[in-house]
Structure formats: C-alpha cells, structure tokens
Motif scaffolding. Structure first.
Motif, PDB file in Angstrom:
ATOM      1  N   GLU A  37       0.831  -1.201   0.000  1.00  0.00           N
ATOM      2  CA  GLU A  37       0.000   0.000   0.000  1.00  0.00           C
ATOM      3  C   GLU A  37       0.871   1.259   0.000  1.00  0.00           C
ATOM      4  OE1 GLU A  37      -3.354   2.251  -0.251  1.00  0.00           O
ATOM      5  OE2 GLU A  37      -3.173   0.067  -0.432  1.00  0.00           O
ATOM      6  N   THR A  75       2.005  -8.321  -5.412  1.00  0.00           N
ATOM      7  CA  THR A  75       0.712  -7.778  -4.989  1.00  0.00           C
ATOM      8  C   THR A  75       0.252  -6.671  -5.934  1.00  0.00           C
ATOM      9  OG1 THR A  75       1.312  -8.259  -2.694  1.00  0.00           O
ATOM     10  CG2 THR A  75      -0.580  -6.818  -3.052  1.00  0.00           C
ATOM     11  N   GLU A 116      -3.197  -5.764  -8.238  1.00  0.00           N
ATOM     12  CA  GLU A 116      -3.972  -4.543  -8.029  1.00  0.00           C
ATOM     13  C   GLU A 116      -3.850  -3.548  -9.183  1.00  0.00           C
ATOM     14  OE1 GLU A 116      -2.860  -2.846  -4.319  1.00  0.00           O
ATOM     15  OE2 GLU A 116      -3.545  -4.556  -3.130  1.00  0.00           O
ATOM     16  N   ASP A 117      -2.647  -3.448  -9.763  1.00  0.00           N
ATOM     17  CA  ASP A 117      -2.406  -2.457 -10.820  1.00  0.00           C
ATOM     18  C   ASP A 117      -1.270  -2.961 -11.693  1.00  0.00           C
ATOM     19  OD1 ASP A 117      -1.847  -0.239 -12.404  1.00  0.00           O
ATOM     20  OD2 ASP A 117      -2.304   1.190 -10.809  1.00  0.00           O
TER      21      ASP A 117
END
Length: 334
Positions: free
Chosen positions: A156, A218, A222-223
């Motif tokens: 994140e 990850t 997500e992207d």
C-alpha cells in the motif's frame, strides 16, 4: 564573467567546461525537455573564456560543498563552516542560492534519526503519511523502513509513493506538525515534487528480494500497468556492467544482433567494451560495423532497444537463470 547570465546559461557554460564525456553523463539524469532547453542554450554560446570556465567551476564546486554541509548538519552548521572558509558575504550568497533553488527538504529530522526508532514512530500512521515521509528519505533508509513495515502495508505504501506526484507545501507542513517534528526547511510556495515511480524504484532497488517480490506480486494483481512500469525501471541497461561475464553471455544469447547494435549505439564506452568482450570476435566486429554504418539513430529507438534487453534480463531473473545484486545483499551469480 559576462553580466546578466541566467541560471540556465550558467548550467550550459558548466556543461561546456566539463567537456563532452562528463556532460553526456549529466544528460542521462535529465528530462527530455531539460535536455532540449540546455542544448539550445549551449548552441547559442559561441565560446567560454578560461576566466569564465574557472569562475563557473568554482561556483559549482562551492554550491556542492555548501549542499554537503547542509546535508551533514543543517543550515546553521553549513553557514558557520562557509563563513570560516570564505567570509560572511559569500557564505550568505551561497546559502541563499541553495535555499531558493535546491531547497532544504522537509523531514530533516527523519533523515538523521535511527531507522529502528523511526519505524516505531511512523508504522501506525496512515499509508499516505508513511509514503510522504519515505519519499523524502534517502533510498537506503527508506528501504529499511519499508522492509520493516507489515507485509500488508508494504504494498500500500509502495503504491502510494509510485502514484504520488506533487504535494502542497501546506499538506507537508501539516504532516510535520502532526508528527511533532522540528521543521528545518525553507520552502517556497511552489508545489514540491515528491514521490513518483522513480522514487519507489530507488527504494525497491535497495530492499531485500523478499520485500521487493511481495510488493511487486501484490501490485501485479492490483495495478498491473504500474507494476510493469516499476519493474521495467528497476534494472537499467547501463547496469549490465555490474553483472559477471557468464550472466552477460547468457543474456546475449537471447538478444538479436540488430537490437544489440542499436542499444549499444547510445551507450557508454564502458558498456560497449564489456558487452562486446562477451561475444565472439567475429560477432563483435559485425556489431561494431553495423553501429558505424547505421547513421544517426533517434534516442527513442535506442531506449526501446535497451529496454528490450532489460526485459530479457528480468525474464532470466524470474526464471532464476541469473540473479541481480540488490541492497539486500544478494550476490550476482548464474
């Protein structure tokens, strides 16, 4: 020195004074529009006298020296040393130039703090706050902190650094206030550039392989576009000189000769020498001959060819056929 010179003109004169080889290395760290502006500025300068060359180099050296002093001990420390070395007036002039153009970065307290203490200070903050702080730290220090965060938070924070563009000075000051840090910066009211893909790339290049893998895997979920952009920048073509001969030979087996020739067209002599020393004499002669006869090549084409080779390198690393060294301590092996 001639009067009324702009900062851009001084930079152009500095590049002329440094010579072609060193100036080329500087250009590699500039944006395309900056290169174009400086090229036009250089073209407009017919000559630089020995006196101007000496004065430009002296000013540049003193600015670098002052910046080092600021990084080491802050504005007051730098000013006291400079005053002893060159007098009050010249010291004030240098400090003024630095604070107006280079700016003293926020979160100076964090750059001087012990990483183990700092992680306790920021780990419970919002990911956006952590991302902002890490963006202002040295890549090695930011890498240590990123590695120490919980795995769920690592990605994140990394994502927020990569997607960060420009942050208002008011927000930066508010974050500093919330963290109860001592502000030791003299920012102007322009928006401050911070974070971005290049920032997270520098940090990820310094973390251990496990942390890097966790974040990128990850992010790919997500992207995927952001993950690809980060991955493609993590190993640049010039880094091939850091690899051992067996690794380079393995890489070149998957690269066609025309791509190699275009990639080497815009590379340094060191890169050319190392790459060509890892192919047969006959092939090296063919590549050199192709480079000589291909004529001018667009920078975009050179970068595209180099990126194709970087993609081969990343593919071989993922297949565990080669291992790239990073800040976490991996050795370069095949």
């Amino acid at each position: 020195m001639r009067q009324g010179l702009t900062g851009k003109a001084k930079v152009a004169m500095l590049l002329i004074a440094l010579g072609r080889e060193k100036s080329t290395k500087v250009f590699k760290h500039l944006k395309e529009e900056e290169i174009e502006e400086l090229t036009l500025e250089i073209a407009s300068i017919s000559s630089v006298t020995p006196e101007e060359k000496e004065e430009i180099l002296s000013e540049f050296y003193n600015l670098c020296l002052a910046q080092d002093y600021i990084a080491e001990g802050g504005i007051n420390y730098a000013q006291s040393l400079l005053e002893e070395a060159m007098g009050s007036d010249k010291a004030n002039d240098l400090i003024s130039k630095l604070t107006m153009s280079l700016q003293v970065k926020p979160f100076e307290f964090a750059r001087k703090a012990d990483s183990a203490q700092l992680i306790n200070f920021i780990q419970d903050e919002h990911p956006q706050t952590i991302a902002l702080v890490l963006s202002y730290l040295r890549p090695q220090q930011a890498a240590q902190l990123l590695s120490a965060l919980p795995k769920g938070k690592q990605t994140e924070v990394a994502k927020r650094i990569a997607q960060m563009d420009r942050t208002s000075p008011d927000i930066i000051r508010e974050v500093e206030k919330v963290l109860e840090s001592k502000v030791s910066t003299m920012m102007n009211q322009d928006y401050a550039s911070v974070g971005g893909v290049d920032s997270i790339v520098e940090i990820l290049n310094a973390v251990d392989r496990g942390t890097e893998k966790n974040i990128l895997e990850t992010l790919e979920v997500e992207d995927v576009n952001l993950a690809d952009e980060i991955r493609n920048k993590m190993f640049v073509f010039e880094d091939i000189v850091k690899l051992d001969n067996r690794s380079i030979q393995r890489i070149l087996r998957d690269v066609d000769n025309s791509t190699l020739a275009v990639a080497l067209k815009g590379s340094s002599e060191q890169v050319k020498e190392i790459v060509l020393s890892n192919v047969s004499k006959r092939l090296a002669e063919m590549v050199v001959e192709e480079i000589q006869f291909m004529g001018p090549v667009r920078l975009r084409d050179v970068e595209e060819a180099q990126q194709k080779i970087v993609a081969v390198i990343r593919k071989l690393e993922d297949a565990k056929e080669i291992v790239l060294s990073r800040g976490g301590g991996d050795e370069v092996v095949v």
